[in-house]
Design a protein around this motif. Structure first.
Motif, PDB file in Angstrom:
ATOM      1  N   GLU A  93       3.235  -5.071   1.560  1.00  0.00           N
ATOM      2  CA  GLU A  93       3.740  -3.772   1.101  1.00  0.00           C
ATOM      3  C   GLU A  93       5.020  -4.026   0.295  1.00  0.00           C
ATOM      4  O   GLU A  93       5.622  -5.100   0.388  1.00  0.00           O
ATOM      5  N   THR A  95       8.134  -2.272   0.043  1.00  0.00           N
ATOM      6  CA  THR A  95       9.492  -1.813   0.340  1.00  0.00           C
ATOM      7  C   THR A  95      10.382  -2.926   0.890  1.00  0.00           C
ATOM      8  O   THR A  95      11.528  -3.100   0.447  1.00  0.00           O
ATOM      9  N   ARG A 121      -3.570  -7.292   2.420  1.00  0.00           N
ATOM     10  CA  ARG A 121      -3.751  -6.910   3.822  1.00  0.00           C
ATOM     11  C   ARG A 121      -5.158  -7.316   4.224  1.00  0.00           C
ATOM     12  O   ARG A 121      -6.115  -6.964   3.538  1.00  0.00           O
ATOM     13  N   GLU A 123      -7.806  -6.378   5.722  1.00  0.00           N
ATOM     14  CA  GLU A 123      -8.441  -5.184   6.277  1.00  0.00           C
ATOM     15  C   GLU A 123      -9.952  -5.331   6.198  1.00  0.00           C
ATOM     16  O   GLU A 123     -10.470  -6.231   5.537  1.00  0.00           O
ATOM     17  N   TYR A 130      -8.977  -2.347   0.276  1.00  0.00           N
ATOM     18  CA  TYR A 130      -9.238  -3.711  -0.182  1.00  0.00           C
ATOM     19  C   TYR A 130      -8.273  -4.690   0.475  1.00  0.00           C
ATOM     20  O   TYR A 130      -7.276  -4.291   1.069  1.00  0.00           O
ATOM     21  N   GLU A 139      11.887   2.871  -5.396  1.00  0.00           N
ATOM     22  CA  GLU A 139      12.795   2.945  -4.244  1.00  0.00           C
ATOM     23  C   GLU A 139      14.177   3.341  -4.753  1.00  0.00           C
ATOM     24  O   GLU A 139      14.607   2.875  -5.817  1.00  0.00           O
ATOM     25  N   ARG A 266       2.952   8.016   9.184  1.00  0.00           N
ATOM     26  CA  ARG A 266       2.959   6.832   8.318  1.00  0.00           C
ATOM     27  C   ARG A 266       2.926   5.544   9.139  1.00  0.00           C
ATOM     28  O   ARG A 266       3.293   5.512  10.292  1.00  0.00           O
ATOM     29  N   TYR A 271      10.363   3.897   8.968  1.00  0.00           N
ATOM     30  CA  TYR A 271      10.612   5.254   8.472  1.00  0.00           C
ATOM     31  C   TYR A 271      11.561   6.064   9.354  1.00  0.00           C
ATOM     32  O   TYR A 271      11.496   5.994  10.578  1.00  0.00           O
ATOM     33  N   ALA A 289      -5.447   9.039   1.043  1.00  0.00           N
ATOM     34  CA  ALA A 289      -4.038   8.967   0.629  1.00  0.00           C
ATOM     35  C   ALA A 289      -3.941   8.138  -0.641  1.00  0.00           C
ATOM     36  O   ALA A 289      -4.267   6.954  -0.643  1.00  0.00           O
TER      37      ALA A 289
HETATM   38  P1  HAM Z   1       1.278   2.602   2.355  1.00  0.00           P
HETATM   39  O1  HAM Z   1       0.975   4.016   2.742  1.00  0.00           O
HETATM   40  O2  HAM Z   1       0.881   1.542   3.285  1.00  0.00           O
HETATM   41  O3  HAM Z   1       2.832   2.578   2.056  1.00  0.00           O
HETATM   42  O4  HAM Z   1       0.618   2.290   0.956  1.00  0.00           O
HETATM   43  C1  HAM Z   1       0.834   3.110  -0.160  1.00  0.00           C
HETATM   44  C2  HAM Z   1      -0.491   3.430  -0.831  1.00  0.00           C
HETATM   45  O5  HAM Z   1      -1.168   2.214  -1.162  1.00  0.00           O
HETATM   46  C3  HAM Z   1      -1.482   4.173   0.044  1.00  0.00           C
HETATM   47  O6  HAM Z   1      -1.263   5.564  -0.006  1.00  0.00           O
HETATM   48  C4  HAM Z   1      -2.805   3.804  -0.601  1.00  0.00           C
HETATM   49  O7  HAM Z   1      -3.040   4.616  -1.753  1.00  0.00           O
HETATM   50  C5  HAM Z   1      -2.569   2.392  -1.077  1.00  0.00           C
HETATM   51  N1  HAM Z   1      -3.132   1.405  -0.148  1.00  0.00           N
HETATM   52  C6  HAM Z   1      -2.616   0.956   1.016  1.00  0.00           C
HETATM   53  N2  HAM Z   1      -3.405   0.043   1.579  1.00  0.00           N
HETATM   54  C7  HAM Z   1      -4.476  -0.111   0.758  1.00  0.00           C
HETATM   55  C8  HAM Z   1      -5.655  -0.928   0.770  1.00  0.00           C
HETATM   56  N3  HAM Z   1      -5.903  -1.788   1.760  1.00  0.00           N
HETATM   57  N4  HAM Z   1      -6.525  -0.806  -0.262  1.00  0.00           N
HETATM   58  C9  HAM Z   1      -6.286   0.055  -1.266  1.00  0.00           C
HETATM   59  N5  HAM Z   1      -5.191   0.833  -1.346  1.00  0.00           N
HETATM   60  C10 HAM Z   1      -4.295   0.760  -0.346  1.00  0.00           C
HETATM   61  C11 HAM Z   1       3.535   1.478   1.683  1.00  0.00           C
HETATM   62  O8  HAM Z   1       3.032   0.436   1.385  1.00  0.00           O
HETATM   63  C12 HAM Z   1       5.024   1.738   1.594  1.00  0.00           C
HETATM   64  N6  HAM Z   1       5.685   0.500   1.135  1.00  0.00           N
HETATM   65  C13 HAM Z   1       5.331   2.902   0.685  1.00  0.00           C
HETATM   66  C14 HAM Z   1       6.798   3.170   0.608  1.00  0.00           C
HETATM   67  C15 HAM Z   1       7.638   2.819  -0.396  1.00  0.00           C
HETATM   68  N7  HAM Z   1       7.537   3.747   1.537  1.00  0.00           N
HETATM   69  C16 HAM Z   1       8.820   3.787   1.154  1.00  0.00           C
HETATM   70  N8  HAM Z   1       8.875   3.208  -0.009  1.00  0.00           N
END
Ligand code: HAM
Length: 432
Positions: A93, A95, A121, A123, A130, A139, A266, A271, A289
């Motif tokens: 991720e 952040t 990830r 998953e 993915y 940020e 989340r 958070y 999402a």
């Molecule tokens: P997150 O909700 O884990 O947040 O990921 C953000 C977005 O990435 C999700 O809403 C989704 O659209 C996409 N996403 C996450 N995992 C996958 C996956 N395995 N395959 C496809 N799309 C995916 C974060 O990562 C935080 N860093 C967001 C954040 C920034 N919070 C504060 N600052």
């Protein structure tokens, strides 16, 4: 390779295919990526955010800060020892690396940055989920004014609107702060414990370790219990409540519609206070999402930096594009050139003309490998070029070339030296 990740269900895989859960993006689909990233870069710059680029891997500890009890850290991280014996992990991720960079370089706050980067990830792959996905994110560090929360949400909200995404709902919640969290945690534990015997070992473990991780689970058999769980809002301190209300008022003032989502927690432990998610009504509920984010006011401090509040979001590019497909937004367009040069004279004439056209700002192409004139015209048609420019011996001897309008079929003679200007005028008129 000893110690490498093995995937038992994947033992007979063809090694010359992209690994399970990853995808290649080829033209013309990749043209959409260019478009959406450029639109994001432009919008972020308009909001005063600069690009930040961090490594695709970090020391493992950086990512452990997102939460020891989260699925991402516990089950999904690509972690390994490098050849120097360091424990590293691929970025799951965006952040934590940005906050790590802030703590390392200590830029003057407010520090407002955006990024586009792949995340990894482990998953179970499915549509919209993915093992490598890309995020567009931003940020803002160093300000805890609720106006920044509003700005961050406004950045995403207007971006989706500009792309033409309409079926998107903004969900909003407060996760409370370190003073409201313990009481809420206890309330959740007291409520969940009686169900632990029936709902399995994973549930029981989460109740004791981190009951909020039950709220964000998608497990169907837990939903009934989750729906009646105590709500964070009732445990907020006056300060957190006031912050939340100011965010609401700010969004109202900008005409940004949202729904309060009391169970939105989340997936990361960092958070605090504002948490939000943009869900697409055009996607399946399990992967709806397309973006999410929130405040993380303690994270910089946990990484050894000065106390520094922060807020941000990440948008999943692949998921957002699935939503675009469902709504017919950002269609993939085959790249077309303005001019295709057909060479019937040989030598370097064609190369020089194509170079002139390109330098003049015209997308131009030609065939290679001494193709016949007929084959070259075929390629010109297939390339979707707007004009064909033919270099033929007789016309060239008079200082002319033939320019064919590939839409109408009409053909005119143009002075060789005036070709770039002539085409620029015609193409410019049509672009206007
Ligand atoms: P997150 O909700 O884990 O947040 O990921 C953000 C977005 O990435 C999700 O809403 C989704 O659209 C996409 N996403 C996450 N995992 C996958 C996956 N395995 N395959 C496809 N799309 C995916 C974060 O990562 C935080 N860093 C967001 C954040 C920034 N919070 C504060 N600052």
């Amino acid at each position: 390779m000893p110690g490498a990740m093995s995937d038992p269900v994947d033992a007979s895989r063809d090694v010359y295919r992209a690994p399970v859960g990853t995808r290649d993006v080829l033209p013309p689909e990749s043209g959409r990526w260019v478009e959406i990233v450029a639109a994001f870069a432009t919008r972020a710059a308009r909001f005063g955010y600069g690009l930040v680029v961090t490594p695709a891997f970090e020391h493992l500890e950086v990512f452990q800060r997102v939460g020891e009890t989260t699925d991402v850290v516990r089950k999904e991280m690509y972690e390994m020892l490098d050849r120097g014996g360091r424990r590293i992990a691929l970025r799951p991720e965006g952040t934590a690396p940005v906050v790590r960079a802030y703590v390392q370089h200590r830029p003057t706050p407010p520090w407002k940055v955006w990024y586009v980067a792949p995340n990894f990830r482990y998953e179970r792959p499915q549509r919209g989920r993915y093992r490598q996905h890309y995020q567009l994110g931003a940020e803002a560090l160093g300000v805890d004014d609720p106006a920044v929360d509003v700005e961050i949400i406004e950045l995403v909200h207007g971006y989706f609107r500009d792309l033409g995404l309409e079926q998107v709902t903004l969900l909003l919640n407060s996760m409370g702060d370190e003073r409201s969290r313990p009481a809420y945690r206890e309330a959740l534990q007291a409520y969940f414990r009686p169900f632990a015997a029936d709902l399995g070992a994973d549930f029981a473990q989460r109740v004791e370790e981190n009951p909020m991780r039950i709220l964000d689970s998608k497990r169907d058999d837990w939903q009934e219990v989750v729906e009646r769980a105590p709500q964070m809002y009732d445990y907020l301190t006056d300060e957190s409540r006031e912050h939340f209300e100011q965010v609401e008022r700010g969004l109202d003032a900008l005409g940004i519609r949202y729904e309060i989502a009391p169970r939105l927690v989340r997936g990361f432990d960092y958070y605090t206070r504002t948490a939000f998610e943009f869900v697409s009504d055009a996607l399946d509920a399990a992967q709806n999402a397309i973006g999410g984010g929130g405040r993380y006011d303690r994270l910089a401090e946990e990484m050894g930096g000065p106390p520094t509040p922060g807020i941000g979001f990440g948008i999943g590019i692949e998921r957002m594009l699935i939503a675009c497909d469902a709504e017919g937004a950002v269609p993939a367009r085959a790249a077309r050139v303005d001019a295709f040069v057909v060479d019937a004279v040989g030598g370097l004439e064609a190369a020089v003309l194509v170079a002139e056209l390109r330098e003049a700002g015209l997308a131009s192409d030609r065939a290679f490998g001494g193709r016949s004139v007929k084959a070259q015209w075929k390629l010109a048609d297939r390339s979707g070029a707007r004009f064909g420019v033919m270099l033929a011996p007789r016309e060239l001897a008079r200082g002319h070339v033939a320019v064919k309008d590939l839409v109408t079929g009409e053909q005119v003679e143009v002075e060789r030296d005036r070709v770039p200007a002539w085409l620029l005028t015609r193409v410019g008129e049509e672009r206007r």
